[in-house]
Scaffold this motif. Sequence first.
Motif, PDB file in Angstrom:
ATOM      1  N   PHE A  36       0.851  -1.180   0.000  1.00 42.11           N
ATOM      2  CA  PHE A  36       0.000   0.000   0.000  1.00 42.11           C
ATOM      3  C   PHE A  36       0.891   1.237   0.000  1.00 42.11           C
ATOM      4  O   PHE A  36       1.857   1.319   0.757  1.00 42.11           O
ATOM      5  CB  PHE A  36      -0.909   0.000   1.227  1.00 42.11           C
ATOM      6  CG  PHE A  36      -1.777   1.220   1.346  1.00 42.11           C
ATOM      7  CD1 PHE A  36      -2.881   1.373   0.524  1.00 42.11           C
ATOM      8  CD2 PHE A  36      -1.491   2.221   2.271  1.00 42.11           C
ATOM      9  CE1 PHE A  36      -3.690   2.500   0.615  1.00 42.11           C
ATOM     10  CE2 PHE A  36      -2.287   3.344   2.373  1.00 42.11           C
ATOM     11  CZ  PHE A  36      -3.391   3.485   1.552  1.00 42.11           C
ATOM     12  N   GLY A  38       0.452   4.449   0.893  1.00 41.11           N
ATOM     13  CA  GLY A  38       0.408   5.487   1.918  1.00 41.11           C
ATOM     14  C   GLY A  38       1.040   5.057   3.222  1.00 41.11           C
ATOM     15  O   GLY A  38       1.417   3.906   3.423  1.00 41.11           O
ATOM     16  N   ASP A  39       1.164   6.034   4.133  1.00 41.34           N
ATOM     17  CA  ASP A  39       1.682   5.754   5.468  1.00 41.34           C
ATOM     18  C   ASP A  39       0.529   5.370   6.393  1.00 41.34           C
ATOM     19  O   ASP A  39      -0.459   6.104   6.504  1.00 41.34           O
ATOM     20  CB  ASP A  39       2.401   6.983   6.041  1.00 41.34           C
ATOM     21  CG  ASP A  39       3.673   7.312   5.269  1.00 41.34           C
ATOM     22  OD1 ASP A  39       4.312   6.368   4.784  1.00 41.34           O
ATOM     23  OD2 ASP A  39       3.996   8.507   5.157  1.00 41.34           O
ATOM     24  N   LEU A  40       0.650   4.226   7.036  1.00 41.26           N
ATOM     25  CA  LEU A  40      -0.370   3.765   7.962  1.00 41.26           C
ATOM     26  C   LEU A  40       0.178   3.780   9.384  1.00 41.26           C
ATOM     27  O   LEU A  40       1.374   3.535   9.601  1.00 41.26           O
ATOM     28  CB  LEU A  40      -0.831   2.351   7.590  1.00 41.26           C
ATOM     29  CG  LEU A  40      -1.511   2.223   6.220  1.00 41.26           C
ATOM     30  CD1 LEU A  40      -1.857   0.775   5.936  1.00 41.26           C
ATOM     31  CD2 LEU A  40      -2.767   3.084   6.160  1.00 41.26           C
ATOM     32  N   ASP A 103      -9.747   8.063  11.964  1.00 41.05           N
ATOM     33  CA  ASP A 103      -9.408   8.160  10.549  1.00 41.05           C
ATOM     34  C   ASP A 103      -8.064   7.510  10.255  1.00 41.05           C
ATOM     35  O   ASP A 103      -7.133   7.583  11.064  1.00 41.05           O
ATOM     36  CB  ASP A 103      -9.349   9.628  10.119  1.00 41.05           C
ATOM     37  CG  ASP A 103     -10.715  10.292  10.127  1.00 41.05           C
ATOM     38  OD1 ASP A 103     -11.697   9.607   9.791  1.00 41.05           O
ATOM     39  OD2 ASP A 103     -10.794  11.490  10.483  1.00 41.05           O
ATOM     40  N   PRO A 105      -5.514   8.178   7.268  1.00 43.32           N
ATOM     41  CA  PRO A 105      -5.312   9.069   6.118  1.00 43.32           C
ATOM     42  C   PRO A 105      -5.189   8.301   4.808  1.00 43.32           C
ATOM     43  O   PRO A 105      -4.434   7.339   4.694  1.00 43.32           O
ATOM     44  CB  PRO A 105      -4.004   9.798   6.465  1.00 43.32           C
ATOM     45  CG  PRO A 105      -3.951   9.775   7.961  1.00 43.32           C
ATOM     46  CD  PRO A 105      -4.551   8.455   8.351  1.00 43.32           C
ATOM     47  N   GLY A 106      -5.977   8.716   3.847  1.00 43.62           N
ATOM     48  CA  GLY A 106      -5.928   8.089   2.540  1.00 43.62           C
ATOM     49  C   GLY A 106      -6.701   6.795   2.430  1.00 43.62           C
ATOM     50  O   GLY A 106      -6.775   6.202   1.348  1.00 43.62           O
ATOM     51  N   VAL A 107      -7.270   6.329   3.524  1.00 48.32           N
ATOM     52  CA  VAL A 107      -8.006   5.054   3.521  1.00 48.32           C
ATOM     53  C   VAL A 107      -9.471   5.271   3.870  1.00 48.32           C
ATOM     54  O   VAL A 107     -10.375   4.883   3.140  1.00 48.32           O
ATOM     55  CB  VAL A 107      -7.369   4.045   4.494  1.00 48.32           C
ATOM     56  CG1 VAL A 107      -8.209   2.772   4.572  1.00 48.32           C
ATOM     57  CG2 VAL A 107      -5.945   3.729   4.067  1.00 48.32           C
ATOM     58  N   ARG A 109     -12.405   5.953   7.435  1.00 46.77           N
ATOM     59  CA  ARG A 109     -12.677   5.979   8.872  1.00 46.77           C
ATOM     60  C   ARG A 109     -13.152   4.603   9.298  1.00 46.77           C
ATOM     61  O   ARG A 109     -13.968   3.972   8.605  1.00 46.77           O
ATOM     62  CB  ARG A 109     -13.730   7.033   9.199  1.00 46.77           C
ATOM     63  CG  ARG A 109     -13.926   7.308  10.699  1.00 46.77           C
ATOM     64  CD  ARG A 109     -14.657   8.620  10.908  1.00 46.77           C
ATOM     65  NE  ARG A 109     -14.904   8.939  12.320  1.00 46.77           N
ATOM     66  CZ  ARG A 109     -13.998   9.485  13.138  1.00 46.77           C
ATOM     67  NH1 ARG A 109     -12.792   9.788  12.674  1.00 46.77           N
ATOM     68  NH2 ARG A 109     -14.283   9.749  14.401  1.00 46.77           N
ATOM     69  N   SER A 127     -12.429   6.361   2.045  1.00 46.44           N
ATOM     70  CA  SER A 127     -12.312   7.773   1.685  1.00 46.44           C
ATOM     71  C   SER A 127     -12.471   8.006   0.188  1.00 46.44           C
ATOM     72  O   SER A 127     -12.716   9.128  -0.244  1.00 46.44           O
ATOM     73  CB  SER A 127     -10.957   8.316   2.140  1.00 46.44           C
ATOM     74  OG  SER A 127      -9.890   7.581   1.561  1.00 46.44           O
ATOM     75  N   SER A 128     -12.347   6.961  -0.613  1.00 43.77           N
ATOM     76  CA  SER A 128     -12.464   7.107  -2.062  1.00 43.77           C
ATOM     77  C   SER A 128     -13.928   7.156  -2.476  1.00 43.77           C
ATOM     78  O   SER A 128     -14.713   6.283  -2.084  1.00 43.77           O
ATOM     79  CB  SER A 128     -11.778   5.946  -2.783  1.00 43.77           C
ATOM     80  OG  SER A 128     -12.068   5.983  -4.167  1.00 43.77           O
TER      81      SER A 128
END
Length: 266
Positions: A36, A38-40, A103, A105-107, A109, A127-128
């Motif tokens: 993935f 993004g940063d999780l 939340d 971020p980028g994924v 809630r 979030s998409s």
Amino acid sequence: MTDLGGKFFWYELMTSDPAAALAFYGDVVGWTAEPFGGDLPDGPYQVISGSAGPLGGVMAIPAEAKDCGMTPWWGGYVGSADVDADAERLSAAGGSVKRPPEDIPGVGRFAVMADPGGAVFMLLKGSSPEGMDAPPPMAPGHVGWHELYAGDFDKDLAFYTGQLGWSKGEAMDMGEMGSYQLVSQTGSTDFDGMTGGIMPVPPMMPVPLWLFYFTVGDIDAAVERVTAGGGTVLQGPMEVPGGAWIIQATDPQGAMFALVGSKGEG
């Protein structure tokens, strides 16, 4: 896009050895994986895909969860249009919040929940705006069946049908093991439209839980791959109504999973 509200649509393995788990399931189920981007908050995340696209992810058990005694485990995410409102509503209906809504971020809630009997699941609003489509029934590599070992059969059945909009199908008498209630996340009442089952948690099961059946081709060939890869078959192969064959197993790290397939197919 498919309405994912009230339906399992994403499956996640938290494990002690993500690389080994990915190799095992890649061989057994045929998944591909990619990181993935993004940063999780809980570390690197590998997105897994079956024949019809992405279906879930694999990650290391977060340190906080590991400190609390968490062992390798498969969890499922249920679609939600409003995670905060659904968490409050489900709690009022007898469920409980294990991790409050937050939340990613980028994924989206999410929140971690438990049903009245104690089985854990997650709520997620992505979030998409594009969403995602449900895979075709029994698509290779995807979840073909959802099975709840219920800590409180009557309350759990009422919880999922009353709060998530699931429908009931046939109830099968299993003798001393109680009743096996077929359910559908799509609202169907026909046998072919059933997507899972609910049964009382058996004595050999340590805790109530959701078990997910990944679709493979020939079940006997899949059994060989499980054992060759260091997994353990707990039960099966066993034929079930409708002609499919199933096994229940643990992967090399100890997470419980299940497979559904057929006899004599590749």
